[in-house]
Design an enzyme around this catalytic site. Sequence first.
Site, PDB file in Angstrom:
ATOM      1  N   LYS A  54      40.896  47.878  33.101  1.00 35.92           N
ATOM      2  CA  LYS A  54      39.107  48.036  33.817  1.00 35.92           C
ATOM      3  C   LYS A  54      39.230  49.761  34.602  1.00 35.92           C
ATOM      4  O   LYS A  54      38.492  50.160  34.993  1.00 35.92           O
ATOM      5  CB  LYS A  54      39.629  47.404  35.319  1.00 35.92           C
ATOM      6  CG  LYS A  54      39.071  46.021  34.743  1.00 35.92           C
ATOM      7  CD  LYS A  54      39.650  44.645  35.696  1.00 35.92           C
ATOM      8  CE  LYS A  54      39.741  43.255  35.493  1.00 35.92           C
ATOM      9  NZ  LYS A  54      39.815  42.487  36.012  1.00 35.92           N
ATOM     10  N   GLN A  98      43.783  41.371  40.820  1.00 32.12           N
ATOM     11  CA  GLN A  98      44.062  40.721  40.061  1.00 32.12           C
ATOM     12  C   GLN A  98      44.521  39.105  40.429  1.00 32.12           C
ATOM     13  O   GLN A  98      45.701  39.080  40.310  1.00 32.12           O
ATOM     14  CB  GLN A  98      44.762  41.511  38.870  1.00 32.12           C
ATOM     15  CG  GLN A  98      44.949  40.619  37.952  1.00 32.12           C
ATOM     16  CD  GLN A  98      43.271  41.034  37.353  1.00 32.12           C
ATOM     17  OE1 GLN A  98      41.901  42.002  37.213  1.00 32.12           O
ATOM     18  NE2 GLN A  98      43.226  39.708  36.101  1.00 32.12           N
ATOM     19  N   ASP A 121      34.580  41.210  42.742  1.00 28.64           N
ATOM     20  CA  ASP A 121      34.585  40.204  41.993  1.00 28.64           C
ATOM     21  C   ASP A 121      33.788  39.158  42.296  1.00 28.64           C
ATOM     22  O   ASP A 121      33.601  37.905  41.079  1.00 28.64           O
ATOM     23  CB  ASP A 121      36.030  39.857  41.897  1.00 28.64           C
ATOM     24  CG  ASP A 121      37.004  39.758  40.993  1.00 28.64           C
ATOM     25  OD1 ASP A 121      36.214  39.912  39.968  1.00 28.64           O
ATOM     26  OD2 ASP A 121      38.164  40.253  41.430  1.00 28.64           O
TER      27      ASP A 121
HETATM   28  N1  GUN Z   1      41.539  36.576  36.350  1.00 31.18           N
HETATM   29  C1  GUN Z   1      41.218  36.518  35.449  1.00 31.18           C
HETATM   30  N2  GUN Z   1      39.606  36.856  34.714  1.00 31.18           N
HETATM   31  C2  GUN Z   1      39.759  37.467  36.621  1.00 31.18           C
HETATM   32  C3  GUN Z   1      38.671  38.340  37.103  1.00 31.18           C
HETATM   33  O1  GUN Z   1      37.338  37.755  36.498  1.00 31.18           O
HETATM   34  N3  GUN Z   1      38.887  39.271  38.287  1.00 31.18           N
HETATM   35  C4  GUN Z   1      40.327  38.881  38.538  1.00 31.18           C
HETATM   36  N4  GUN Z   1      39.853  39.408  40.597  1.00 31.18           N
HETATM   37  N5  GUN Z   1      41.268  38.029  37.928  1.00 31.18           N
HETATM   38  C5  GUN Z   1      40.883  37.431  37.128  1.00 31.18           C
END
Ligand code: GUN
Length: 295
Positions: A54, A98, A121
């Site tokens: 990311k 995350q 998100d």
């Molecule tokens: N863990 C798995 N997918 C995601 C996501 O799209 N965002 C976040 N913050 N954590 C995740």
Amino acid sequence: MTAKIISGTETAKAIREELKIEIAELKEKHNVVPGLVTILVGEDPASQSYVSAKNKTAHALGIHSEQVTLAADTSEQELLNLIEKYNNDDKIHGILVQLPLPKHINEAKVLYTINPDKDVDGFHPVNVGKMVLGEQCYLPCTPHGILELLTRSGVNTSGAEVVVIGRSNIVGKPISNLMLQKRDGGNATVTICHTRTKDMAAHTKRADIIIAAVGVPKMVTADMVKDGVVVIDVGVNRIGKTADGKAILAGDVDFDAVKEKAAAITPVPGGVGPMTITMLMKNTLQAAKQAAGLI
Ligand code: GUN
């Protein structure tokens, strides 16, 4: 029939090129640089690799990105304080924590603390509520990526029988909701299957579109699908390691067998994964424009 491969890598590349241009224009015309912070608690290897991808993508597109890694034993209060700090930081337009978090931290409390305007998100209840109502909001990145993949591949969802396997807050629930909404890319008849579903194959065999998000490697087999189905595989399962220590990945779908029956299918890797990251960049750009009063 051998399926058309829906490449998330290629689609993501095309969208990233569009975003790069928009981000450069935003800086040139308005002196605004979108800012994203990613917060990772602990050392889960999969989460580490997602977060680093990311940040790398953000950097490549001209987004200011900060990466914070906290020890696994960080207290809930320390994490909440850090989020508050970024809620009040004008350089940061998007905050991503995350998931999953260590067990001693209350995930809901953390997600509620993120300012909904910076919730790139789309996990804050305000954004979830707006999504369900079909209002303008940040769409969660993986479902948003799936919609883009379907639309850009020319898949007609109107009236289609869609079977979603998995009912997580991150994928299963939101994609089901988005696909039934009354708009282009929606209008589907949606069935959600999960661990308590009695006869999963009876549902999947009827499906025009299957979206698999269960986390069980190769769970969807060829005998479970009809000819001409479109398959979106959200699973990223680590099923082993190569000699040089790299993870070997498999989706939730038995790709080699199902592609012989499907009209179109996403691979793993190179399917939904790159789209998730790209939609995060799109949401971060949206957040920066909103903060600058441009939308
Ligand atoms: N863990 C798995 N997918 C995601 C996501 O799209 N965002 C976040 N913050 N954590 C995740």
